[in-house]
Design a protein around this motif. Structure first.
Motif: not given
Length: 178
Positions: A7, A9, A18-19, A22, A38, A82
């Motif tokens: 991911i 971010s 948006s985080d 995620c 992430k 993201a």
């Protein structure tokens, strides 16, 4: 055996909207038995591409965190991009990362892509240009497959995405990675 999920971010705000999406995606993917990492792009030292083509050898002339991130992208089965939408597009942090994949872009192949976006605007249409940026990158990745899009609309202040349909969708999408 589970998938290797990466991911990326692009949110400059830790625990921004948006985080947080995620994290919901990650929770679902972990529960489904996948390996998930992430990376908060804003926490990495990634310079912008200089267009010098010194990377023809496969190694960028810039010595920063990008080589490590790019290797993780190459090794991943699934890549989640993201980003909060800024002026109808993606932010500078994630765009710099995408551009810097040029050093080994032919090795980033056969990826399942998921896209997560947030915006203060309540209309999905305002996110289409940002989505086109994500899709444009994936178009350059051999064997890329778009697997899903999360639209976190109408969220501006940090944390506003909590309890929204987008949070549930991100979790379920993470669980559905196959």
């Amino acid at each position: 055996m589970g998938k290797n999920v990466l991911i990326l971010s692009g949110s400059p705000r830790k625990n921004g909207n948006s985080d947080m999406l995620c994290d919901a995606f990650m929770k679902g993917a972990l529960e489904a038995g996948h390996q998930v990492e992430k990376i908060r792009v804003a926490e990495k030292n990634i310079g912008f591409c200089r267009g010098c083509y010194g990377c023809k050898s496969g190694t960028c002339v810039l010595k920063d965190d990008m080589a490590e991130v790019l290797q993780k992208m190459i090794d991943a089965d699934v890549i989640v991009l993201a980003n909060p939408v800024y002026f109808y597009s993606i932010d500078a942090q994630l765009k710099a990362l995408i551009d810097r994949t040029v050093a080994r872009w032919l090795e980033v192949k056969d990826k399942a892509f998921y896209y997560i976006m947030t915006a203060a605007d309540g209309e999905r249409a305002s996110m289409e240009t940002a989505l086109a940026c994500f899709r444009g990158y994936a178009d350059c990745v051999e064997g890329a497959k778009e697997m899903g899009v999360i639209y976190g609309t109408g969220v501006y202040e940090k944390g506003e995405v909590k309890g929204t349909r987008a949070m549930a969708e991100a979790y379920e999408m993470g669980k559905s990675v196959s």
